[in-house]
Write an enzyme that holds these catalytic residues in place. Structure first.
Site, PDB file in Angstrom:
ATOM      1  N   SER A 125      79.428  85.635  63.270  1.00  0.00           N
ATOM      2  CA  SER A 125      78.971  86.182  64.547  1.00  0.00           C
ATOM      3  C   SER A 125      78.299  85.152  65.447  1.00  0.00           C
ATOM      4  CB  SER A 125      78.036  87.371  64.308  1.00  0.00           C
ATOM      5  OG  SER A 125      76.977  87.005  63.452  1.00  0.00           O
TER       6      SER A 125
ATOM      7  N   HIS B  23      72.882  85.012  66.729  1.00  0.00           N
ATOM      8  CA  HIS B  23      73.538  85.580  67.906  1.00  0.00           C
ATOM      9  C   HIS B  23      73.024  84.927  69.185  1.00  0.00           C
ATOM     10  CE1 HIS B  23      74.350  89.598  65.582  1.00  0.00           C
ATOM     11  NE2 HIS B  23      75.002  88.565  65.086  1.00  0.00           N
TER      12      HIS B  23
END
Length: 276
Positions: A201, A254
Site C-alpha cells: 500500500s 500510506h
C-alpha cells in the site's frame, strides 16, 4: 507520417480518430501490441496534440461518442479476442507489474502455508541491528500481505496504476517509483509501529500521488487519475488514522508513499517543462 500516440484499448483509439475526423484531421490506426495512431499531414501535429491532451483529460466526454456516430464508424472493424478481460489484464500491465504481482501472490501463499511469522523473519524490515546489512529487507516488506482482502485491494490498484506508468513511461520509471517509495514508506512505518508490517500500500499510494499530479501537470504524458479517486485516497488515510473502520493499517506508509509520489511527479514535470 508522424506517430502521435498509442492506446492499449482499440476502442479508445477509434474514438479519438473519429473525433479528429469530424475536425477535418485524418488519422490512421496501426495495430501492433497497442493501437498506434499516425498522422499523415505533419503540419497539423500541434493541433492534434492539443486535442489529444483534452481527450486524455476526459475521454468519456459525450462529444467523442457523438463524433463516432457522426463519422459513421461506430463499428471500428477491429477483431476482439474471446476473453477481453484476460486481454485487458495482459495489455495494461508490463513485465515489472506482473513480476511484482507474482511475487506478492507467491509470498502470500507461503505465509498461508508456513505461517506469517516464519516468512516475516526472512522478509521483514530489519528487526535486529545485525540484520541491517541484509539489504533486501528494506524492500521485501511490500510483498507480504495478511489477508485475502489486503492483497486483492493492493494488487488491483498496483495493476491499474503501476501498469499505466509502465506502459506509458517505461519499466524503468515504475522501478524507480517502487524502490524509492518502498524504502521511504517502510522507514516511516517502522518508526510508527516497529518492523512487523507489510503490504504494497505504501507503493500504491506513491503511484496514486504520482499519476494524479503527473496527469494534472503534464497531460501529454498519457497518464491521469480522476480527482475523485485522489480525494477518496485522502479520505481513506483520514479514516485509517482515526481507526473508523476498526482495521489495523500502515498509516505511516500510506502518508509517506503519497508524499513521495507527489514529490517525484513534481520533479519530473518540472524537468519536462524546462525542456519545453
Amino acid at each position: 507520417m508522424l506517430m502521435i500516440t498509442s492506446f492499449a484499448n482499440p476502442r479508445v483509439a477509434q474514438a479519438f480518430v473519429d473525433y479528429m475526423a469530424t475536425q477535418g484531421v485524418i488519422l490512421t490506426i496501426q495495430q501492433h501490441n497497442q493501437s498506434d495512431i499516425w498522422l499523415a499531414d505533419e503540419s497539423q501535429a500541434e493541433r492534434v496534440r492539443v486535442e489529444l491532451a483534452r481527450f486524455i483529460e476526459n475521454p468519456g466526454d459525450p462529444r467523442y461518442l457523438a463524433a463516432s456516430w457522426q463519422s459513421g464508424q461506430t463499428n471500428s472493424g477491429l477483431r476482439y479476442r474471446r476473453f477481453p478481460f484476460l486481454a485487458t489484464l495482459r495489455e495494461r500491465a508490463g513485465p515489472v507489474t506482473w513480476i511484482v504481482m507474482l511475487a506478492c501472490v507467491v509470498v502470500y501463499i507461503a505465509m498461508s502455508l508456513i505461517g506469517d511469522q516464519t516468512v516475516m523473519v526472512w522478509l521483514a524490515w530489519p528487526f535486529d541491528p545485525v540484520l541491517k546489512f541484509e539489504v533486501w529487507r528494506y524492500f521485501t516488506h511490500i510483498f507480504m500481505h495478511f489477508s485475502l482482502m489486503h492483497i486483492l485491494f493492493n494488487l488491483l490498484w498496483w495493476w491499474y496504476l503501476g501498469g499505466a506508468v509502465e506502459k506509458r513511461l517505461g519499466s524503468g520509471k515504475l522501478i524507480v517509483i517502487t524502490v524509492i517509495s518502498a524504502l521511504l514508506s517502510g522507514y516511516v512505518q517502522q518508526k510508527f509501529s516497529g518492523p512487523w508490517f507489510g503490504g504494497l500500500s505504501g507503493v500504491v499510494y506513491a503511484l496514486m500521488g504520482y499519476v494524479w499530479l503527473r496527469g494534472e501537470r503534464d497531460p501529454q504524458s498519457g497518464i491521469y487519475l480522476q480527482r475523485g479517486l485522489i480525494i477518496f485516497a485522502l479520505l481513506w488515510i483520514v479514516a485509517s488514522w482515526f481507526d473508523w473502520f476498526g482495521m489495523s493499517m500502515a498509516n505511516g506508509a500510506h502518508i509517506a508513499g503519497l508524499i513521495v509520489g507527489l514529490a517525484m511527479a513534481f520533479v519530473d514535470t518540472l524537468n519536462a517543462r524546462k525542456r519545453t
